[in-house]
Design an enzyme around this catalytic site. Structure first.
Site, mmCIF file in Angstrom:
data_model
loop_
_atom_site.group_PDB
_atom_site.id
_atom_site.type_symbol
_atom_site.label_atom_id
_atom_site.label_comp_id
_atom_site.label_asym_id
_atom_site.label_seq_id
_atom_site.Cartn_x
_atom_site.Cartn_y
_atom_site.Cartn_z
ATOM 1 N N ASP A 15 1.068 -0.979 -0.489
ATOM 2 C CA ASP A 15 0.198 -0.337 0.190
ATOM 3 C C ASP A 15 0.766 1.210 0.418
ATOM 4 O OD1 ASP A 15 0.817 0.358 2.684
ATOM 5 O OD2 ASP A 15 -1.078 0.368 3.513
ATOM 6 N N SER A 16 -0.073 3.000 0.226
ATOM 7 C CA SER A 16 1.395 3.745 0.059
ATOM 8 C C SER A 16 1.581 4.389 1.280
ATOM 9 C CB SER A 16 0.066 5.213 -0.645
ATOM 10 O OG SER A 16 -0.983 4.833 0.220
ATOM 11 N N GLY A 17 0.570 3.953 2.030
ATOM 12 C CA GLY A 17 0.962 4.562 3.549
ATOM 13 C C GLY A 17 -0.177 5.495 4.333
ATOM 14 N N GLY A 18 -1.198 5.741 3.360
ATOM 15 C CA GLY A 18 -2.712 6.668 3.069
ATOM 16 C C GLY A 18 -3.073 6.246 4.695
ATOM 17 N N ASP B 40 -3.479 7.886 -0.856
ATOM 18 C CA ASP B 40 -5.116 8.254 -1.226
ATOM 19 C C ASP B 40 -4.882 8.668 0.564
ATOM 20 O OD1 ASP B 40 -4.548 5.807 0.398
ATOM 21 O OD2 ASP B 40 -6.289 5.859 0.352
ATOM 22 N N ASP C 84 -8.043 -8.190 2.043
ATOM 23 C CA ASP C 84 -6.885 -8.051 3.385
ATOM 24 C C ASP C 84 -6.922 -7.773 4.137
ATOM 25 O OD1 ASP C 84 -5.080 -5.626 4.255
ATOM 26 O OD2 ASP C 84 -6.479 -5.107 1.793
#
Length: 408
Positions: A198-201, A280, A404
């Site tokens: 994921d992005s860390g959002g 995001d 997930d």
């Protein structure tokens, strides 16, 4: 310039308005310096040397200065004007290269069977590091390792896709370290099974509000009431959001770093997962609608920037968007319409997904038929962060392909 025991610092003239006419001043006192937390350090005989030629009269909050006959308001109005700057427009689908809309030779999703009784479907996701049979559970290895079981046992049990968190991997051991080790597959010695990062959002949410359950129970008031969760020991400035990105405070040592749509993609390029996710913002469940509107629009701009950065160097990675809007039908529909018009390889269902299993079920009930329209049907759908048994049964019948969760 302030000289303290051989070290030099730049002093703001706003801080020292009363000594602008003096060239040398000796002070004794204490200074508060932050290093993880505030501590007192005694400073003796601080010699402050001020160059009068470089000093001007301090500017007060409500003062103005004359420049070529025109009065320019200072400080307060400047801050206000910065806040009033409108956000940039959303990139249109036409602004992305035509080749980005073509099928990928390294990433492919095939639908093997479609249920006649529900939206449930059986599929197969082909990635550079193996196949993912869908519907499928995606185990979470936050720091690149599963809890309670190693990858060998998990793989033997049939685990295919594994989810790791970019924010945590950036902090330790560092995305550059993983890149130098040959990417996450070699780093973990899991060479023939796929990863998604994921992005860390999500950390924007968790550092500001605690866990999803904590935010729901406190009705979005965690920071404002001062009620701290185990995620909030870093203080109220643990997260600061701007149009450029997010400033995080590390949970390891309190240091700050900036996460932007571009930098999170670059980090995920270093990590080398098969599927990556754009930056995001995850707003809380309890939020004013206007703030939710602004958050969704910001996520769209961030995701478009992330996609533009990704397309500069695809590197045999697929990118899934993250559809937002909370439980608001209008905003969810708007998010679906915009993000599915861009050349993403799959669709993540994210944002606030309700206050419990029933509201999630109702959300998917009206939303997922929109995902069957046109070309959307042919791309994989991933439900982010929810995969308890009851929710799996509800989500799969609505057409979700993968889910997930750190559960159990």
């Amino acid at each position: 310039v302030i000289s303290i025991r051989g070290a030099s610092f730049v002093a703001s003239r706003r801080v020292l308005p009363s000594i602008t006419s003096k060239r040398n001043v000796h002070l004794q006192g204490n200074i508060l310096r932050r290093w993880g937390k505030f501590r007192k350090t005694e400073i003796l005989n601080a010699s402050i040397e001020l160059d009068q030629s470089s000093l001007e009269k301090p500017i007060e909050e409500d003062s103005s200065v004359e420049v070529d006959g025109s009065s320019l308001k200072q400080s307060t109005e400047k801050k206000s004007s910065r806040r009033d700057v409108p956000p940039p427009p959303l990139p249109t689908p036409e602004e992305f290269p035509a080749w980005a809309y073509e099928p990928r030779d390294f990433f492919r999703f095939e639908i093997i069977h479609q249920s006649s009784k529900s939206q449930a479907r059986v599929g197969r996701l082909h990635t550079p590091h193996g196949v993912v049979d869908t519907p499928g559970f995606v185990a979470v290895a936050t720091n690149g390792a599963l809890k309670g079981v190693d990858f060998r046992d998990a793989d033997e049990a049939g685990q295919q896709l594994v989810f790791s968190n970019t924010y945590h991997l950036m902090l330790h051991p560092g995305s550059e370290t993983i890149r130098e080790a040959g990417g996450i597959h070699k780093f973990t010695n899991r060479r023939n099974r796929p990863f998604i990062t994921d992005s860390g959002g999500f950390q924007v949410f968790s550092l500001a509000y605690g866990s999803v359950q904590e935010e729901l129970s406190q009705k979005g008031e965690l920071k404002r009431t001062g009620k701290k969760s185990e995620h909030q020991s870093l203080g109220k400035d643990a997260v600061k959001v701007s149009e450029n990105g997010v400033v995080f405070r590390s949970y390891r040592d309190g240091s700050k770093f900036l996460l932007t749509p571009e930098s999170t993609v670059d980090a995920q390029k270093d990590i080398g997962a098969d599927i990556i996710v754009p930056l995001d913002e995850l707003p809380p469940y309890h939020i004013d609608r206007q703030k939710l509107v602004e958050s969704v629009a910001r996520s769209h701009r961030w995701e478009a920037r992330s996609l533009q950065q990704h397309l500069k160097n695809v590197q045999q990675q697929a990118m899934f968007c993250v559809i937002h809007g909370g439980i608001d039908k209008e905003l969810r529909t708007e998010s679906i319409n915009y993000l599915t018009s861009l050349p993403f390889d799959g669709y993540g269902i994210g944002g606030s997904l309700g206050n419990g299993r029933q509201e999630l079920k109702e959300l998917l009930q009206w939303m997922m038929p929109l995902m069957d329209e046109g070309d959307r049907y042919a791309k994989p759908r991933h439900l982010l962060g929810i995969a308890d048994e009851e929710s799996i049964r509800n989500a799969v019948t609505k057409g979700i392909d993968t889910l997930d969760s750190a559960y159990p």
